[in-house]
Design a protein around this motif. Structure first.
Motif, PDB file in Angstrom:
ATOM      1  N   MET A  69       0.737  -1.500   0.156  1.00 42.49           N
ATOM      2  CA  MET A  69       0.315  -0.014  -0.126  1.00 42.49           C
ATOM      3  C   MET A  69       0.958   1.471   0.145  1.00 42.49           C
ATOM      4  N   TYR A  70       0.991   2.082  -0.620  1.00 45.43           N
ATOM      5  CA  TYR A  70       1.229   3.565  -0.504  1.00 45.43           C
ATOM      6  C   TYR A  70       0.791   3.940   0.683  1.00 45.43           C
ATOM      7  N   GLU A  71       1.973   5.348   0.856  1.00 46.56           N
ATOM      8  CA  GLU A  71       1.127   6.228   1.292  1.00 46.56           C
ATOM      9  C   GLU A  71       0.630   7.898   1.381  1.00 46.56           C
ATOM     10  N   ASN A  72       1.245   7.673  -0.131  1.00 45.97           N
ATOM     11  CA  ASN A  72       0.848   8.974  -0.683  1.00 45.97           C
ATOM     12  C   ASN A  72       0.446   8.395  -2.107  1.00 45.97           C
ATOM     13  N   ASP A  73      -1.185   9.078  -2.741  1.00 48.24           N
ATOM     14  CA  ASP A  73      -1.277   8.899  -3.631  1.00 48.24           C
ATOM     15  C   ASP A  73      -0.254   8.941  -4.985  1.00 48.24           C
ATOM     16  N   GLN A  74      -0.990   7.829  -6.199  1.00 49.87           N
ATOM     17  CA  GLN A  74      -0.380   7.179  -7.133  1.00 49.87           C
ATOM     18  C   GLN A  74      -0.681   8.090  -8.798  1.00 49.87           C
ATOM     19  N   THR A  75      -0.030   8.919  -9.025  1.00 46.61           N
ATOM     20  CA  THR A  75      -0.588   9.129 -10.610  1.00 46.61           C
ATOM     21  C   THR A  75      -0.109   8.844 -11.365  1.00 46.61           C
ATOM     22  N   PRO A  76      -1.032   8.129 -12.281  1.00 48.26           N
ATOM     23  CA  PRO A  76       0.204   7.094 -13.093  1.00 48.26           C
ATOM     24  C   PRO A  76       0.246   8.278 -14.231  1.00 48.26           C
ATOM     25  N   PRO A  77       0.895   8.194 -14.929  1.00 51.45           N
ATOM     26  CA  PRO A  77       1.216   8.549 -16.553  1.00 51.45           C
ATOM     27  C   PRO A  77       0.425   8.474 -17.275  1.00 51.45           C
ATOM     28  N   LEU A  78      -0.820   9.257 -17.678  1.00 51.01           N
ATOM     29  CA  LEU A  78      -1.675   9.322 -18.613  1.00 51.01           C
ATOM     30  C   LEU A  78      -1.330   8.967 -19.617  1.00 51.01           C
ATOM     31  N   PRO A  79      -0.961   9.937 -20.392  1.00 52.25           N
ATOM     32  CA  PRO A  79      -0.487  10.148 -21.907  1.00 52.25           C
ATOM     33  C   PRO A  79       0.081   9.189 -22.114  1.00 52.25           C
ATOM     34  N   SER A  80       0.845   8.931 -22.143  1.00 56.57           N
ATOM     35  CA  SER A  80       2.123   7.672 -22.499  1.00 56.57           C
ATOM     36  C   SER A  80       1.035   6.511 -22.429  1.00 56.57           C
ATOM     37  N   MET A  81       0.181   6.039 -21.666  1.00 59.70           N
ATOM     38  CA  MET A  81      -0.449   4.253 -21.323  1.00 59.70           C
ATOM     39  C   MET A  81      -1.348   4.389 -22.762  1.00 59.70           C
ATOM     40  N   TYR A  82      -2.015   5.826 -22.655  1.00 58.71           N
ATOM     41  CA  TYR A  82      -3.092   5.810 -24.465  1.00 58.71           C
ATOM     42  C   TYR A  82      -2.532   5.308 -25.398  1.00 58.71           C
ATOM     43  N   GLY A  83      -3.368   4.164 -25.726  1.00 63.70           N
ATOM     44  CA  GLY A  83      -3.560   3.297 -26.983  1.00 63.70           C
ATOM     45  C   GLY A  83      -3.018   2.462 -26.326  1.00 63.70           C
ATOM     46  N   LYS A  84      -2.921   1.737 -25.476  1.00 61.06           N
ATOM     47  CA  LYS A  84      -1.409   0.605 -25.527  1.00 61.06           C
ATOM     48  C   LYS A  84      -2.481  -0.756 -24.768  1.00 61.06           C
ATOM     49  N   ASN A  85      -3.902  -0.462 -24.899  1.00 61.70           N
ATOM     50  CA  ASN A  85      -4.962  -1.288 -24.482  1.00 61.70           C
ATOM     51  C   ASN A  85      -4.707  -1.581 -22.956  1.00 61.70           C
ATOM     52  N   LEU A  86      -4.078  -1.229 -21.822  1.00 56.90           N
ATOM     53  CA  LEU A  86      -4.424  -2.027 -20.257  1.00 56.90           C
ATOM     54  C   LEU A  86      -5.575  -1.666 -19.320  1.00 56.90           C
ATOM     55  N   THR A  87      -5.685  -2.404 -19.061  1.00 62.73           N
ATOM     56  CA  THR A  87      -5.995  -2.636 -18.116  1.00 62.73           C
ATOM     57  C   THR A  87      -5.712  -2.837 -16.713  1.00 62.73           C
ATOM     58  N   PHE A  88      -6.563  -2.151 -15.462  1.00 63.09           N
ATOM     59  CA  PHE A  88      -5.669  -1.981 -14.470  1.00 63.09           C
ATOM     60  C   PHE A  88      -6.524  -2.503 -13.965  1.00 63.09           C
ATOM     61  N   LYS A  89      -6.287  -3.541 -12.462  1.00 61.84           N
ATOM     62  CA  LYS A  89      -7.326  -3.448 -11.380  1.00 61.84           C
ATOM     63  C   LYS A  89      -6.355  -3.058 -10.574  1.00 61.84           C
ATOM     64  N   THR A  90      -7.156  -3.193  -8.962  1.00 63.53           N
ATOM     65  CA  THR A  90      -6.587  -2.842  -7.758  1.00 63.53           C
ATOM     66  C   THR A  90      -7.059  -3.182  -6.494  1.00 63.53           C
TER      67      THR A  90
END
Length: 82
Positions: free
Chosen positions: A1-22
């Motif tokens: 678990m992270y102590e602080n909020d995490q911010t994924p690099p959304l612009p570099s993730m677009y168009g890569k057909n990624l699925t995230f489950k947490t």
């Protein structure tokens, strides 16, 4: 678990057909299984592929990444005086 909020690099993730489950891990209720393992009533050796001393952490990562000898789970032990 992270102590602080995490911010994924959304612009570099677009168009890569990624699925995230947490989800979090509920670590309550492990007292009994851990006690059985400590008493050696449950053998967990089949879950561990290899053991490496902290001195050999780079080799451990290499073997894990290469799935060397079917390596799936690695235990890192404390630093060894050699």
């Amino acid at each position: 678990m992270y102590e602080n909020d995490q911010t994924p690099p959304l612009p570099s993730m677009y168009g890569k057909n990624l699925t995230f489950k947490t989800g979090g891990v509920d670590a309550t209720g492990f007292e009994e299984p851990l006690s059985l393992i400590e008493q050696r009533l449950i053998d967990t050796s089949c879950l561990i592929s290899k053991r490496y001393a902290l001195n050999d952490i780079l080799e451990a990562y290499r073997a894990f990444e290469a799935r060397e000898d079917g390596c799936l789970k690695v235990v890192i032990t404390p630093w060894e005086e050699r």
